[in-house]
Write a protein that holds these residues in place. Structure first.
Motif, PDB file in Angstrom:
ATOM      1  N   LYS A  20       3.163   2.775  35.578  1.00  0.00           N
ATOM      2  CA  LYS A  20       2.276   3.189  36.655  1.00  0.00           C
ATOM      3  C   LYS A  20       3.066   4.149  37.537  1.00  0.00           C
ATOM      4  O   LYS A  20       4.201   3.857  37.919  1.00  0.00           O
TER       5      LYS A  20
ATOM      6  N   SER B 169       0.960   9.122  54.487  1.00  0.00           N
ATOM      7  CA  SER B 169       0.543   7.747  54.202  1.00  0.00           C
ATOM      8  C   SER B 169      -0.405   7.699  53.010  1.00  0.00           C
ATOM      9  O   SER B 169      -0.931   6.653  52.672  1.00  0.00           O
TER      10      SER B 169
ATOM     11  N   LYS C 237      -1.222   7.605  49.206  1.00  0.00           N
ATOM     12  CA  LYS C 237      -0.553   7.275  47.958  1.00  0.00           C
ATOM     13  C   LYS C 237      -1.590   7.338  46.842  1.00  0.00           C
ATOM     14  O   LYS C 237      -2.606   6.663  46.911  1.00  0.00           O
ATOM     15  N   ILE C 238      -1.353   8.190  45.852  1.00  0.00           N
ATOM     16  CA  ILE C 238      -2.367   8.360  44.821  1.00  0.00           C
ATOM     17  C   ILE C 238      -1.750   8.199  43.431  1.00  0.00           C
ATOM     18  O   ILE C 238      -0.539   8.288  43.238  1.00  0.00           O
ATOM     19  N   ASN C 239      -2.611   7.974  42.465  1.00  0.00           N
ATOM     20  CA  ASN C 239      -2.230   7.787  41.076  1.00  0.00           C
ATOM     21  C   ASN C 239      -1.857   9.139  40.468  1.00  0.00           C
ATOM     22  O   ASN C 239      -2.649  10.083  40.491  1.00  0.00           O
TER      23      ASN C 239
ATOM     24  N   LYS D 276      -1.753  10.014  37.539  1.00  0.00           N
ATOM     25  CA  LYS D 276      -2.459  10.343  36.296  1.00  0.00           C
ATOM     26  C   LYS D 276      -3.876  10.824  36.588  1.00  0.00           C
ATOM     27  O   LYS D 276      -4.724  10.863  35.700  1.00  0.00           O
ATOM     28  N   SER D 277      -4.147  11.151  37.855  1.00  0.00           N
ATOM     29  CA  SER D 277      -5.492  11.576  38.238  1.00  0.00           C
ATOM     30  C   SER D 277      -5.444  12.966  38.865  1.00  0.00           C
ATOM     31  O   SER D 277      -4.822  13.168  39.900  1.00  0.00           O
ATOM     32  N   ILE D 278      -6.080  13.930  38.196  1.00  0.00           N
ATOM     33  CA  ILE D 278      -6.040  15.320  38.673  1.00  0.00           C
ATOM     34  C   ILE D 278      -6.641  15.446  40.065  1.00  0.00           C
ATOM     35  O   ILE D 278      -6.035  16.016  40.971  1.00  0.00           O
ATOM     36  N   MET D 279      -7.847  14.878  40.257  1.00  0.00           N
ATOM     37  CA  MET D 279      -8.508  15.018  41.556  1.00  0.00           C
ATOM     38  C   MET D 279      -7.667  14.366  42.644  1.00  0.00           C
ATOM     39  O   MET D 279      -7.599  14.869  43.765  1.00  0.00           O
ATOM     40  N   GLY D 280      -7.032  13.251  42.310  1.00  0.00           N
ATOM     41  CA  GLY D 280      -6.190  12.577  43.290  1.00  0.00           C
ATOM     42  C   GLY D 280      -5.061  13.470  43.750  1.00  0.00           C
ATOM     43  O   GLY D 280      -4.820  13.626  44.947  1.00  0.00           O
TER      44      GLY D 280
ATOM     45  N   ILE E 259      -4.827  16.724  43.629  1.00  0.00           N
ATOM     46  CA  ILE E 259      -5.299  17.861  44.421  1.00  0.00           C
ATOM     47  C   ILE E 259      -5.676  17.399  45.828  1.00  0.00           C
ATOM     48  O   ILE E 259      -5.433  18.089  46.813  1.00  0.00           O
ATOM     49  N   THR E 260      -6.230  16.193  45.914  1.00  0.00           N
ATOM     50  CA  THR E 260      -6.630  15.660  47.221  1.00  0.00           C
ATOM     51  C   THR E 260      -5.462  15.554  48.192  1.00  0.00           C
ATOM     52  O   THR E 260      -5.635  15.625  49.397  1.00  0.00           O
TER      53      THR E 260
ATOM     54  N   ALA F  72      -2.829  11.231  59.588  1.00  0.00           N
ATOM     55  CA  ALA F  72      -3.374   9.873  59.640  1.00  0.00           C
ATOM     56  C   ALA F  72      -2.659   8.999  60.664  1.00  0.00           C
ATOM     57  O   ALA F  72      -3.202   8.022  61.148  1.00  0.00           O
TER      58      ALA F  72
ATOM     59  N   HIS G  30      -7.921   3.970  44.019  1.00  0.00           N
ATOM     60  CA  HIS G  30      -8.156   4.810  42.855  1.00  0.00           C
ATOM     61  C   HIS G  30      -9.374   4.270  42.134  1.00  0.00           C
ATOM     62  O   HIS G  30      -9.342   3.173  41.594  1.00  0.00           O
TER      63      HIS G  30
ATOM     64  N   SER H   9      -6.322   4.657  34.378  1.00  0.00           N
ATOM     65  CA  SER H   9      -6.667   6.015  33.975  1.00  0.00           C
ATOM     66  C   SER H   9      -7.113   6.011  32.518  1.00  0.00           C
ATOM     67  O   SER H   9      -6.495   5.359  31.688  1.00  0.00           O
TER      68      SER H   9
ATOM     69  N   ASP I 176     -12.416   9.380  41.907  1.00  0.00           N
ATOM     70  CA  ASP I 176     -10.954   9.294  41.832  1.00  0.00           C
ATOM     71  C   ASP I 176     -10.261   8.726  43.062  1.00  0.00           C
ATOM     72  O   ASP I 176      -9.513   7.786  42.954  1.00  0.00           O
ATOM     73  N   VAL I 177     -10.496   9.352  44.221  1.00  0.00           N
ATOM     74  CA  VAL I 177      -9.822   8.868  45.417  1.00  0.00           C
ATOM     75  C   VAL I 177     -10.895   8.445  46.413  1.00  0.00           C
ATOM     76  O   VAL I 177     -11.659   9.271  46.884  1.00  0.00           O
TER      77      VAL I 177
ATOM     78  N   ALA J  31     -12.112  11.510  49.928  1.00  0.00           N
ATOM     79  CA  ALA J  31     -10.963  11.717  50.799  1.00  0.00           C
ATOM     80  C   ALA J  31     -11.030  13.079  51.469  1.00  0.00           C
ATOM     81  O   ALA J  31     -10.499  13.264  52.542  1.00  0.00           O
ATOM     82  N   ASN J  32     -11.698  14.021  50.870  1.00  0.00           N
ATOM     83  CA  ASN J  32     -11.600  15.391  51.336  1.00  0.00           C
ATOM     84  C   ASN J  32     -12.921  16.105  51.115  1.00  0.00           C
ATOM     85  O   ASN J  32     -13.439  16.135  50.002  1.00  0.00           O
TER      86      ASN J  32
ATOM     87  N   ILE K  87     -12.946  19.273  48.470  1.00  0.00           N
ATOM     88  CA  ILE K  87     -12.979  19.074  47.028  1.00  0.00           C
ATOM     89  C   ILE K  87     -13.853  17.879  46.669  1.00  0.00           C
ATOM     90  O   ILE K  87     -13.842  17.408  45.547  1.00  0.00           O
TER      91      ILE K  87
ATOM     92  N   GLU L 193     -13.463  15.136  37.380  1.00  0.00           N
ATOM     93  CA  GLU L 193     -12.666  15.640  36.268  1.00  0.00           C
ATOM     94  C   GLU L 193     -13.075  14.866  35.021  1.00  0.00           C
ATOM     95  O   GLU L 193     -12.993  13.645  34.983  1.00  0.00           O
TER      96      GLU L 193
END
Lengths: 88, 332
Positions: free
Chosen positions: A32, A39, A41-43, A45-49, A51-52, B6, B150, B167, B189-190, B206-207, B210, B215
């Motif tokens: 993982k 603050s 924290k994202i995965n 393995k996730s593209i959108m994450g 970029i976010t 934040a 996630h 994932s 995703d987020v 989150a945003n 986007i 995806e």
């Protein structure tokens, strides 16, 4: 758990292509993997994450991996960040 | 509402909040701009009447100071009697900001004192009571405990469902099929989750920039609003059910009856949770749709699995009774 702190060194920051490269690299490992900015924290393995995160030039990011191949995963991602995602 | 940083919510962030009609604060800065970087630490208000009259015991200086018609009239009276050292006393406290309602503006002396104390002065055209209720609602939302998960948040038959899982298990594909079937995407995703009122979990993307993109492996990034229309998206939604998708594990015991209810905890709130095993040939979107309808039935007081079991028990009992009366020999 292995950790590393990297700085975004390509001018454009993490846009779609670098994000895809990060995901490709991270997905090769079973561990993982997370990226942390401030603050958030994202995965990894996730593209959108990714970029976010909105990681622009000069942003510091913490890579965290946990699992059987965590050392390799952290090192591979660190190398990718250091290579400026083959940009510039 | 996501804050730029934040960890710190400043007066400038309050001015920059992009709120719609019924939440609009209509704030603008009319003085003390140097203090706009002051942090708001408490989601609360104070009417500084007592402080202005010189009583500073238990003065809640950390809160936003609201000046309505009464306070403004008192300030005017002070200015006429050139009693302005009271202003400096007020601004010796690191007040986050002073807000004048009804489009009122204080005297020049008050502005000067605010500039000296680096305290921003804001103005709004709303009435004091209307502004107070709006700003409290907004601040409580901002200061609510929050976390990021996630997963994918969708609205199915009016129920907010959070799809979680590793994932590649097929969360986004499942959500895509649900959208295709007329349900709505909230976030992919987020998912930012806030605990409102200590019991309600609100999820959103989150945003905004986007948001409502997904995806999909093999397709890349797609824009859901453009592809499926504005009816296929939603900005935020209360999370009422969590569906954990996982690879089918032959050694694991999955719930086959559904009388036992599992929950998961997010920010201290317990939410019903289903574990849904995924394998080729299982139509997950239909299962999610059914789960949503079942959840609505439960909320209406009708629990399929429990009701079914009660009927079975009643039937067995009546069969026993029949055996007792009619086939006494067989029964014994």
């Amino acid at each position: 758990m292995t950790e590393a702190i990297v700085t975004i060194s390509n001018r454009a920051g993490i846009h779609a292509r670098p994000a895809a490269l990060i995901v490709q690299t991270a997905s090769k490992f079973a561990s993982k993997i997370w990226l942390e900015k401030d603050s958030d924290k994202i995965n990894a393995k996730s593209i959108m994450g990714i970029i976010t995160l909105g990681a622009s030039f000069g942003t510091r990011i913490r890579i965290m991996s946990e699992g059987a191949d965590e050392a390799g995963a952290t090192a591979a991602l660190q190398a990718l960040f250091d290579s400026k995602f083959e940009e510039d | 509402m996501p804050t730029p940083d934040a960890t710190r919510f400043t007066v400038l962030d309050l001015l920059d909040l992009n709120l719609n009609e019924q939440n609009a604060l209509n704030l603008r800065c009319i003085g003390g701009r140097k203090g706009l970087s002051r942090e708001i630490t408490v989601p609360d208000l104070n009417r500084p009447g007592l402080a202005l009259s010189g009583f500073y015991e238990s003065f809640a200086w950390q809160r936003l100071q609201i000046f309505g018609r009464g306070e403004n009239a008192y300030l005017k009276m002070l200015a006429e009697s050139s009693n302005v050292e009271i202003y400096d006393k007020l601004f010796s406290y690191p007040i986050p900001c002073c807000i004048f309602t009804h489009n009122l503006a204080p005297s020049k002396e008050f502005f000067d004192a605010a500039e000296r104390g680096d305290c921003p002065i804001l103005q709004t055209d709303l009435s004091s009571s209307e502004f107070s209720s709006r700003v409290l609602r907004v601040l409580l939302d901002i200061f609510a405990p929050q976390t990021t998960i996630h997963g994918v948040l969708v609205e199915v038959y009016g129920i907010g469902i959070l799809l979680t899982g590793d994932s590649g298990v097929g969360k986004s594909e499942t959500a895509l099929e649900l959208i295709e079937r007329g349900h709505r995407l909230v976030a992919d995703d987020v998912v930012d989750i806030r605990c409102v009122n200590g019991s309600v979990l609100m999820g959103q993307g989150a945003n905004k920039v986007i948001g409502h993109h997904m995806e999909i492996r093999g397709l890349g990034i797609i824009n859901i609003t453009h592809l499926f229309g504005v009816g296929a998206i939603r900005d935020k939604k209360q999370i009422q059910l969590v569906c954990g998708l996982e690879e089918w594990d032959a050694n694991k015991v999955y719930d086959r009856i559904g009388t036992e209810e599992m929950t998961t905890e997010i920010l201290g709130v317990h939410i019903p949770k289903l574990e849904i095993p995924v394998k080729p040939g299982r139509n997950i979107p239909i299962i999610i749709e059914t789960a949503a309808m079942n959840e609505r039935l439960k909320k209406m007081g009708y629990h399929s699995a429990k009701e079914f079991n009660q009927n079975v028990l009643r039937w067995l009992e009546s069969e026993n009774a029949r055996a007792l009366y009619f086939n006494r020999d067989d029964f014994l």
